[in-house]
Design a protein around this motif. Sequence first.
Motif: not given
Length: 455
Positions: A25-29, A73-74, A118-119, A146-149
């Motif tokens: 999840r961190y890597n996706r963000a 930020f994540i 993420a922001g 979120t990374t998926a919106g």
Amino acid sequence: MKRLIEKGLMFGNLIHVSSPALVERYNRALEHLTGRRTELSDFHIDISGYSPEVGDELSDPLYLNPNGVNRQFILLTTAQKTAPLLNVKFSMSRSILRRFIEENEAQLFALTARDAVAGELLNSVYSVSDPKALFDIRTIRIEADTTAGTVKDAEALGERIDRFMAEDDAWFDDVLIAEMIGLAKKTGDVTRNPVRLKLMEFAQDNYWTAHFGGLYIFRGVDHPAAICAGDKADLGKLPIKYTFDFADRNQIAKFLDYNDLVEPIVKARGIDAGAILRQKLDFIIVDAAQDTGIDLTGATRRDIRALARAHADTLPQEFHGLQALLRWAEEEGPWPRITSDHPAYFYTLRAADHADRDLVNMLLAELAPKDVRQLFICHKEAFYRAYRGWSEAKKSYVADFLDREYQADKAGARTALFGHDAPMRETDKDDLIDRVGPWGAVRRDSGRVKGPWGG
């Protein structure tokens, strides 16, 4: 710095990320924000999701803070709200992030159960290569998803639901229904479980920035000014009436006085002024004796007094001024006249009870750097910078003291030093301290002062 890390005085209270799911999840963000990924299988993150290990891996300590502005930020968990903020560039960043997490905690808890959030902390400035650009920073706005919106999709689904409920022929709009079904597969039932983050903006009139060697900007006070840790001449002309540097002790003292930003320690309610002054004296003695080669680890107050006797001829003016003030506070001596020219002056003050007290205590910590406890609590960036230049004896003593006296009860220590009790009565205008106290030479005198801080 290893000593500080081992005692939890540096990189303490970070969040450990070790599960494969959280790392992914961190890597996706991270890829969503920066286009990069980490190969590490475990690491630690601060309140913003910044990881010192990932920073080392990427050879970029600002990988989440390009140009030192608009920090990204994540969020993997709402537990990050208690973590520190590393590589601080602006004093308000951590408080803004913490408030954002706390005010959206239920929503963020639900969102981070399935994905990273993420922001970015946004303002209108993207580069501060010129000091004048810092004065264009007035409002910080938070954007996050979120990374998926998920949040964006939930807003879109909510709009379509409103249309569906309002339009008479919506039952026959196959496209609208198909869009609702597709979005609902991503977001779930937003009518029962709304997914919405508060739109938050934060006005910033007064703050500190690490840029240009450290700069304090006070715009939201009666008499605005900028105060820099370096040479003010290096900054050029700034869009504010007054600019001071730390050599302008008189002007800074008057600035703090005229804006009612500080109070004398010996006048403050709800604190043990004598105990605070004694501890400041101990720190000054240790600083004076640090190059003697004496092992100060675990030194007691008796040991410190012995050091004072042994080095009485070399103790600085800060020591003698505070010692005289302590004698007065304990009714054992006359009132000492400590003006702003005296090296002990800023050691005698703390922030008054106002919205910017943390910022003012931060400034005072830099103006009175031998008080290592206040420096550590109020300005960690300056503390770590100073620590690198100390002798091994002083490093050992300070690390041991902070571990023993501060780490055990952080909240209690902060309250004892900086807490404010509600006043029981108005201060007597004829009070001795008001008449001849630490303000000394900076008393208001409209007949002689040219402008609020002199000529």
